[in-house]
Design a protein around this motif. Structure first.
Motif, short mmCIF file in Angstrom:
data_model
loop_
_atom_site.label_atom_id
_atom_site.label_comp_id
_atom_site.label_asym_id
_atom_site.label_seq_id
_atom_site.Cartn_x
_atom_site.Cartn_y
_atom_site.Cartn_z
N LEU A 80 -10.18 9.52 10.94
CA LEU A 80 -10.28 9.05 12.32
C LEU A 80 -8.91 8.61 12.79
O LEU A 80 -7.97 8.54 11.98
N ASP A 81 -8.76 8.35 14.09
CA ASP A 81 -7.54 7.66 14.54
C ASP A 81 -7.93 6.21 14.72
O ASP A 81 -8.66 5.85 15.66
N VAL A 82 -7.43 5.37 13.83
CA VAL A 82 -7.94 4.01 13.73
C VAL A 82 -7.73 3.19 15.01
O VAL A 82 -8.62 2.47 15.45
N GLU A 83 -6.57 3.34 15.65
CA GLU A 83 -6.31 2.53 16.85
C GLU A 83 -7.21 2.97 18.00
O GLU A 83 -7.80 2.15 18.70
N ASP A 86 -10.83 1.83 17.16
CA ASP A 86 -11.05 0.39 17.27
C ASP A 86 -11.07 -0.07 18.73
O ASP A 86 -11.93 -0.84 19.13
N ARG A 122 -20.10 -2.51 3.92
CA ARG A 122 -18.92 -3.09 4.55
C ARG A 122 -17.79 -3.25 3.55
O ARG A 122 -16.64 -2.90 3.82
N ASP A 126 -14.14 -1.51 3.51
CA ASP A 126 -12.90 -2.29 3.41
C ASP A 126 -11.99 -1.75 2.31
O ASP A 126 -10.77 -1.70 2.46
N ILE A 129 -10.21 1.30 3.57
CA ILE A 129 -9.11 0.91 4.46
C ILE A 129 -7.93 0.42 3.63
O ILE A 129 -6.78 0.81 3.86
N ALA A 130 -8.20 -0.43 2.64
CA ALA A 130 -7.12 -0.97 1.81
C ALA A 130 -6.37 0.17 1.12
O ALA A 130 -5.14 0.20 1.10
N ILE A 133 -4.03 1.75 3.43
CA ILE A 133 -2.85 0.93 3.69
C ILE A 133 -1.85 1.08 2.54
O ILE A 133 -0.66 1.29 2.76
N TYR A 134 -2.34 1.02 1.30
CA TYR A 134 -1.44 1.17 0.15
C TYR A 134 -0.73 2.52 0.23
O TYR A 134 0.47 2.62 0.01
N SER A 136 -0.17 4.44 2.79
CA SER A 136 0.79 4.52 3.90
C SER A 136 2.11 3.85 3.55
O SER A 136 3.18 4.36 3.86
N ARG A 137 2.02 2.69 2.90
CA ARG A 137 3.25 1.98 2.51
C ARG A 137 4.04 2.82 1.52
O ARG A 137 5.26 2.94 1.62
N GLU B 83 -0.67 -4.49 -1.49
CA GLU B 83 -1.30 -3.95 -2.69
C GLU B 83 -1.16 -4.91 -3.87
O GLU B 83 -2.12 -5.18 -4.60
N TYR B 134 -1.90 -0.02 12.93
CA TYR B 134 -1.49 0.75 14.11
C TYR B 134 0.02 0.96 14.08
O TYR B 134 0.51 2.05 14.34
N ARG B 137 1.21 3.54 11.49
CA ARG B 137 0.96 4.93 11.89
C ARG B 137 1.98 5.36 12.93
O ARG B 137 2.52 6.46 12.88
N MET B 140 5.25 5.95 11.25
CA MET B 140 5.22 7.18 10.46
C MET B 140 5.42 8.39 11.38
O MET B 140 6.20 9.29 11.07
#
Lengths: 193, 193
Positions: A80-83, A86, A122, A126, A129-130, A133-134, A136-137, B83, B134, B137, B140
């Motif tokens: 999805l496109d998160v922004e 949301d 849920r 989560d 999502i986590a 995030i890892y 992406s970093r 992380e 957001y 992304r 990126m």
């Protein structure tokens, strides 16, 4: 009934069969041909999408027509496109099929109800999502610090199964290097091996 | 008592004064000199950190000693390695002070108790996470598609207040361009204006 999705939830969660059926029953199936888009840049991302088979890519196009790829989502992944999802604002990216693809999707209101009434679902969401995030970093660090060769080697290591399914131009668009550079790297590797 | 942090929570949430005091009372103050690190790569990130004054940067170092910056966290921002904090595993990055900096920090167990007992604080924390996603992304996409000139212009637009506080080499390390390229871009801009 969506047997692949239900098997995925059985593998990754301890949800009961009834709850899994409950989540699955709210999903809608959609089949995409290669290059079909679920939404395009400027449209609103209204659904949670799960890839049953095939592969999606999240991408943007520059004014000159060149494509930049944020993410690949093969089978058993969410997209999805998160922004946009949301906030329900127009997306800056498009979500399209790399190959013939079958997805399930949930309307946002339905999915939110599932999240708020099933705490275990849920916390599974989560975790996903986590993990994103890892990753992406990790990818950002790679982009900042790695040479094109290292970027390609990392991609091969992380996603060996994608290699044969993706046109070279898409791998280049994901790594942020030119097709010419990627071709040169692969050629040099072949000669070494 | 941490008046700046309490003012920050009053501005950004509807938490009651008692709850704000409760959150604030669990924080520990720490003062950092320039280049001091809260944790270094290989160590575990054990705390949630809030920057009261000054600025932190999240960075990694390559084998050749060059630095790559994932994020700047000036006053009124949070900083951590997500992380390492979530899983309590060694961090791949370091968190260090760009200038003399005052932070508050919470032990993970204390912060988790706050999140689970104050739903409104939890949803505020979720908003901050979402905003970071957001922004990642966005960054990126910028890294994949923008020229060095566009990257620098975007940085100036997004963070005008950082410009005078950061050495050029750190701006270059954040944008993923060489110091030489950044100097050339700035020189060309000065000549145009």
């Amino acid at each position: 009934m969506h047997p692949e999705f239900e098997a995925y939830l059985r593998t990754h969660t301890n949800l009961t069969p009834d709850v899994i059926r409950n989540i699955s029953d709210l999903a809608v199936t959609r089949t995409l041909r290669r290059n079909d888009c679920i939404f395009s840049a400027g449209e609103i991302c209204r659904h949670k999408v799960f890839v049953v088979s095939g592969m999606l890519r999240t991408f943007s196009e520059s004014a000159d027509g060149s494509e930049h790829i944020l993410q690949f989502s093969p089978e058993n992944n969410w997209a999805l496109d998160v922004e946009s999802y949301d906030k329900q604002v127009p997306s800056m990216v498009s979500l399209g099929a790399v190959e013939p693809t079958k997805v399930l999707y949930w309307h946002k209101a339905d999915f939110n109800t599932l999240l708020s009434t099933i705490p275990q679902f849920r916390s599974f969401a989560d975790q996903i999502i986590a993990r994103n995030i890892y990753y992406s970093r990790q990818r950002m660090l790679m982009m900042l610090s790695a040479t094109p060769e290292e970027k390609y080697e990392d991609f091969v290591r992380e996603f060996p199964r994608y290699l044969l399914r993706l046109p070279l131009r898409m791998i280049a668009a994901y790594l942020g290097i030119s097709l010419k550079t990627l071709t040169r790297i692969r050629h040099a590797q072949l000669q070494r091996s």
